[in-house]
Design a protein around this motif. Structure first.
Motif, PDB file in Angstrom:
ATOM      1  N   ALA A 258      44.487  38.639  33.382  1.00  0.00           N
ATOM      2  CA  ALA A 258      44.450  37.205  33.093  1.00  0.00           C
ATOM      3  C   ALA A 258      45.302  36.429  34.083  1.00  0.00           C
ATOM      4  CB  ALA A 258      44.920  36.952  31.663  1.00  0.00           C
ATOM      5  N   MET A 259      46.450  36.964  34.453  1.00  0.00           N
ATOM      6  CA  MET A 259      47.296  36.311  35.449  1.00  0.00           C
ATOM      7  C   MET A 259      46.568  36.165  36.775  1.00  0.00           C
ATOM      8  SD  MET A 259      51.014  38.145  34.836  1.00  0.00           S
ATOM      9  CE  MET A 259      51.835  37.243  36.165  1.00  0.00           C
ATOM     10  N   ASN A 260      45.928  37.233  37.203  1.00  0.00           N
ATOM     11  CA  ASN A 260      45.214  37.194  38.480  1.00  0.00           C
ATOM     12  C   ASN A 260      44.080  36.179  38.459  1.00  0.00           C
ATOM     13  OD1 ASN A 260      46.867  39.211  39.572  1.00  0.00           O
ATOM     14  ND2 ASN A 260      45.524  40.852  38.871  1.00  0.00           N
ATOM     15  N   LEU A 261      43.424  36.056  37.314  1.00  0.00           N
ATOM     16  CA  LEU A 261      42.348  35.075  37.183  1.00  0.00           C
ATOM     17  C   LEU A 261      42.877  33.649  37.308  1.00  0.00           C
ATOM     18  CD1 LEU A 261      40.312  36.704  34.274  1.00  0.00           C
ATOM     19  CD2 LEU A 261      39.488  36.338  36.614  1.00  0.00           C
ATOM     20  N   ARG A 262      44.127  33.433  36.928  1.00  0.00           N
ATOM     21  CA  ARG A 262      44.738  32.108  37.028  1.00  0.00           C
ATOM     22  C   ARG A 262      45.408  31.869  38.379  1.00  0.00           C
ATOM     23  NH1 ARG A 262      48.161  29.636  32.263  1.00  0.00           N
ATOM     24  NH2 ARG A 262      47.634  27.827  33.547  1.00  0.00           N
ATOM     25  N   GLY A 263      45.371  32.870  39.248  1.00  0.00           N
ATOM     26  CA  GLY A 263      46.032  32.725  40.535  1.00  0.00           C
ATOM     27  C   GLY A 263      47.507  33.050  40.499  1.00  0.00           C
ATOM     28  N   PHE A 264      47.974  33.668  39.408  1.00  0.00           N
ATOM     29  CA  PHE A 264      49.358  34.090  39.294  1.00  0.00           C
ATOM     30  C   PHE A 264      49.516  35.486  39.916  1.00  0.00           C
ATOM     31  CE2 PHE A 264      49.828  31.514  35.069  1.00  0.00           C
ATOM     32  CZ  PHE A 264      49.764  30.332  35.794  1.00  0.00           C
ATOM     33  N   ASP A 265      50.765  35.920  40.051  1.00  0.00           N
ATOM     34  CA  ASP A 265      51.044  37.201  40.706  1.00  0.00           C
ATOM     35  C   ASP A 265      51.079  38.353  39.698  1.00  0.00           C
ATOM     36  OD1 ASP A 265      51.753  36.527  43.663  1.00  0.00           O
ATOM     37  OD2 ASP A 265      52.832  35.013  42.489  1.00  0.00           O
ATOM     38  N   GLY A 266      49.921  38.667  39.146  1.00  0.00           N
ATOM     39  CA  GLY A 266      49.852  39.786  38.219  1.00  0.00           C
ATOM     40  C   GLY A 266      49.888  41.122  38.934  1.00  0.00           C
ATOM     41  N   GLY A 267      49.188  41.181  40.058  1.00  0.00           N
ATOM     42  CA  GLY A 267      49.125  42.428  40.798  1.00  0.00           C
ATOM     43  C   GLY A 267      48.348  43.493  40.062  1.00  0.00           C
ATOM     44  N   LYS A 268      48.628  44.736  40.404  1.00  0.00           N
ATOM     45  CA  LYS A 268      47.933  45.879  39.819  1.00  0.00           C
ATOM     46  C   LYS A 268      48.869  46.680  38.916  1.00  0.00           C
ATOM     47  CE  LYS A 268      44.630  46.491  43.591  1.00  0.00           C
ATOM     48  NZ  LYS A 268      43.449  46.366  42.696  1.00  0.00           N
ATOM     49  N   VAL A 269      48.278  47.535  38.082  1.00  0.00           N
ATOM     50  CA  VAL A 269      49.072  48.469  37.290  1.00  0.00           C
ATOM     51  C   VAL A 269      49.176  49.781  38.056  1.00  0.00           C
ATOM     52  CG1 VAL A 269      48.441  47.452  35.068  1.00  0.00           C
ATOM     53  CG2 VAL A 269      47.030  49.279  36.021  1.00  0.00           C
ATOM     54  N   ARG A 270      50.086  50.624  37.610  1.00  0.00           N
ATOM     55  CA  ARG A 270      50.241  51.947  38.208  1.00  0.00           C
ATOM     56  C   ARG A 270      49.647  53.000  37.285  1.00  0.00           C
ATOM     57  NH1 ARG A 270      56.242  53.025  40.857  1.00  0.00           N
ATOM     58  NH2 ARG A 270      55.779  52.181  42.925  1.00  0.00           N
ATOM     59  N   PRO A 271      49.083  54.077  37.840  1.00  0.00           N
ATOM     60  CA  PRO A 271      48.643  55.186  36.994  1.00  0.00           C
ATOM     61  C   PRO A 271      49.816  55.705  36.173  1.00  0.00           C
ATOM     62  CG  PRO A 271      47.796  55.437  39.230  1.00  0.00           C
ATOM     63  CD  PRO A 271      48.794  54.306  39.258  1.00  0.00           C
ATOM     64  N   PRO A 272      49.570  56.144  34.925  1.00  0.00           N
ATOM     65  CA  PRO A 272      48.256  56.470  34.371  1.00  0.00           C
ATOM     66  C   PRO A 272      47.442  55.282  33.875  1.00  0.00           C
ATOM     67  CG  PRO A 272      49.947  56.908  32.752  1.00  0.00           C
ATOM     68  CD  PRO A 272      50.666  56.506  33.997  1.00  0.00           C
ATOM     69  N   LEU A 273      47.990  54.060  33.896  1.00  0.00           N
ATOM     70  CA  LEU A 273      47.197  52.895  33.517  1.00  0.00           C
ATOM     71  C   LEU A 273      46.144  52.632  34.584  1.00  0.00           C
ATOM     72  CD1 LEU A 273      49.988  50.462  32.212  1.00  0.00           C
ATOM     73  CD2 LEU A 273      48.623  52.112  30.918  1.00  0.00           C
ATOM     74  N   ARG A 274      45.120  51.900  34.200  1.00  0.00           N
ATOM     75  CA  ARG A 274      44.051  51.535  35.128  1.00  0.00           C
ATOM     76  C   ARG A 274      43.785  50.041  35.008  1.00  0.00           C
ATOM     77  NH1 ARG A 274      45.125  55.882  36.589  1.00  0.00           N
ATOM     78  NH2 ARG A 274      43.758  57.645  37.176  1.00  0.00           N
ATOM     79  N   ASP A 275      43.553  49.391  36.147  1.00  0.00           N
ATOM     80  CA  ASP A 275      43.221  47.970  36.136  1.00  0.00           C
ATOM     81  C   ASP A 275      41.893  47.740  35.436  1.00  0.00           C
ATOM     82  OD1 ASP A 275      45.432  46.865  37.705  1.00  0.00           O
ATOM     83  OD2 ASP A 275      44.576  48.023  39.362  1.00  0.00           O
ATOM     84  N   LEU A 276      41.782  46.625  34.733  1.00  0.00           N
ATOM     85  CA  LEU A 276      40.524  46.291  34.074  1.00  0.00           C
ATOM     86  C   LEU A 276      39.465  45.982  35.123  1.00  0.00           C
ATOM     87  CD1 LEU A 276      41.550  44.007  31.069  1.00  0.00           C
ATOM     88  CD2 LEU A 276      41.548  46.502  31.264  1.00  0.00           C
ATOM     89  N   GLU A 277      38.262  46.377  34.843  1.00  0.00           N
ATOM     90  CA  GLU A 277      37.136  46.098  35.733  1.00  0.00           C
ATOM     91  C   GLU A 277      35.853  46.085  34.929  1.00  0.00           C
ATOM     92  OE1 GLU A 277      36.527  50.750  37.234  1.00  0.00           O
ATOM     93  OE2 GLU A 277      37.424  49.276  38.594  1.00  0.00           O
ATOM     94  N   GLY A 278      34.767  45.694  35.561  1.00  0.00           N
ATOM     95  CA  GLY A 278      33.466  45.701  34.908  1.00  0.00           C
ATOM     96  C   GLY A 278      33.412  44.807  33.681  1.00  0.00           C
ATOM     97  N   THR A 279      32.846  45.337  32.606  1.00  0.00           N
ATOM     98  CA  THR A 279      32.653  44.571  31.375  1.00  0.00           C
ATOM     99  C   THR A 279      33.970  44.071  30.796  1.00  0.00           C
ATOM    100  OG1 THR A 279      30.668  45.850  30.849  1.00  0.00           O
ATOM    101  CG2 THR A 279      31.693  44.632  29.046  1.00  0.00           C
ATOM    102  N   ALA A 280      34.996  44.899  30.855  1.00  0.00           N
ATOM    103  CA  ALA A 280      36.299  44.508  30.315  1.00  0.00           C
ATOM    104  C   ALA A 280      36.840  43.284  31.044  1.00  0.00           C
ATOM    105  CB  ALA A 280      37.281  45.662  30.424  1.00  0.00           C
ATOM    106  N   LEU A 281      36.740  43.282  32.351  1.00  0.00           N
ATOM    107  CA  LEU A 281      37.228  42.135  33.121  1.00  0.00           C
ATOM    108  C   LEU A 281      36.374  40.904  32.863  1.00  0.00           C
ATOM    109  CD1 LEU A 281      39.350  41.224  35.133  1.00  0.00           C
ATOM    110  CD2 LEU A 281      37.822  41.933  36.989  1.00  0.00           C
ATOM    111  N   ASP A 282      35.074  41.112  32.683  1.00  0.00           N
ATOM    112  CA  ASP A 282      34.192  39.980  32.349  1.00  0.00           C
ATOM    113  C   ASP A 282      34.571  39.363  31.014  1.00  0.00           C
ATOM    114  OD1 ASP A 282      32.782  40.398  34.686  1.00  0.00           O
ATOM    115  OD2 ASP A 282      31.159  41.526  33.721  1.00  0.00           O
ATOM    116  N   GLU A 283      34.938  40.199  30.043  1.00  0.00           N
ATOM    117  CA  GLU A 283      35.359  39.697  28.733  1.00  0.00           C
ATOM    118  C   GLU A 283      36.612  38.829  28.856  1.00  0.00           C
ATOM    119  OE1 GLU A 283      33.896  43.350  25.775  1.00  0.00           O
ATOM    120  OE2 GLU A 283      35.983  43.194  26.423  1.00  0.00           O
TER     121      GLU A 283
END
Length: 307
Positions: free
Chosen positions: A262-287
């Motif tokens: 959500a931060m990245n969608l607003r242009g904020f500095d959310g960045g990425k997560v580190r494994p074992p977490l995974r960044d949202l993508e696909g349907t999840a990011l669309d939601e």
């Protein structure tokens, strides 16, 4: 903060749990982190929490965490109080980071040692060992997510340890909140660990909250807290209801993945997560994108989230 007295005096209000923005190569984006902290301070938050469970500390080395502490305190200075999470399963690491956090002027936040079959007595002894290491005291973090939930009787025992200035309570069940608020209110500072359901603990007499979701919705969550702080429970309730769809997705997809998206969608500095977490993508990011668009278009939040 220079000592325990100052920690006790300044430990109140709404603290932003500033997520740790990781770059594509896995490194910490220190410039992005600095921008996030400046934004939070500029909006009027009462404090900042760094490197907690939603700051992804378990995915960092002790050296990275120490470097993060130094970077943050260099940027923030004494403008707002800073909680620095020094938790860990290795007591040696906790010792080093707790002392460093206090030396830097932050308030170390320490969880119970999350090792198998640790007893209540061993947990109390652990905190007695850690509290004297920090000149600013320590904040006990009751974090059920690590697999250990401190019961009110144990928390009351911890409150008697010299150097324990407060507790960040992650078990938001009604009975523990009621017991803690009424047994410990005024003795130590009481913080609600989650912004997903903070109205109850604050109404019960807690001193403040820590908030991860406000990294993505700072204007709305800050306004919610300030209304409650001012005694306007009705407005606080109505504002809190507005971002229920956000909370529902956060519970589905997990924090900090959802917040960073959500931060990245607003242009904020959310960045990425580190494994074992995974960044949202696909349907999840669309939601998440659809939810944020709908929230921004809602009349009460349209102006609020326009920045």
């Amino acid at each position: 903060m220079k000592d325990i007295t100052e920690s006790r005096a300044r430990l109140a209000g709404i603290f932003n749990i500033t997520v740790t923005p990781f770059a594509a190569d896995g490194s910490i984006d220190t410039a992005g982190l600095a921008r996030s902290m400046e934004r939070v301070i500029g909006l009027g938050y009462d404090g900042i929490l760094i490197g907690g469970t939603y700051g992804e500390f378990p995915a960092m080395t002790a050296e990275e965490r120490a470097g993060l502490f130094r970077t943050v305190m260099d940027v923030v200075g004494d403008r707002v109080p800073v909680m620095l999470c020094s938790a860990g399963s290795d007591a040696r690491t906790v010792r080093e980071l707790t002392q460093l956090a206090g030396d830097l002027g932050g308030l170390p936040m320490v969880t119970p040692p999350y090792v198998s079959e640790v007893t209540d007595g061993q947990i109390v002894a652990f905190f007695k060992d850690m509290a004297p290491l920090s000149k600013t005291g320590i904040l006990v973090y009751n974090a059920p997510g690590i697999g250990i939930t401190l019961q009110p009787d144990v928390i009351e025992e911890l409150a008697d340890i010299e150097g324990v200035v407060g507790i960040k309570q992650g078990d938001l069940s009604v009975t523990p909140i009621d017991k803690i608020a009424n047994r410990l209110g005024g003795r130590i500072k009481l913080f609600c660990a989650s912004d997903l359901a903070f109205l109850g603990p604050m109404m019960a007499g807690f001193d403040g909250i820590s908030s991860t979701n406000s990294c993505a919705l700072p204007e709305l969550i800050l306004a919610t807290y300030r209304a409650l702080e001012a005694g306007d429970a009705r407005t606080a309730r109505e504002l809190h209801r507005l971002w229920y769809p956000f909370r529902a997705l956060a519970r589905t997809h997990g924090q900090p993945q959802m917040v960073k998206a959500a931060m990245n969608l607003r242009g904020f500095d959310g960045g990425k997560v580190r494994p074992p977490l995974r960044d949202l993508e696909g349907t999840a990011l669309d939601e998440v994108a659809a939810m944020m668009t709908a929230l921004a278009a809602h009349p009460p939040t349209k102006v609020m989230l326009a920045a």
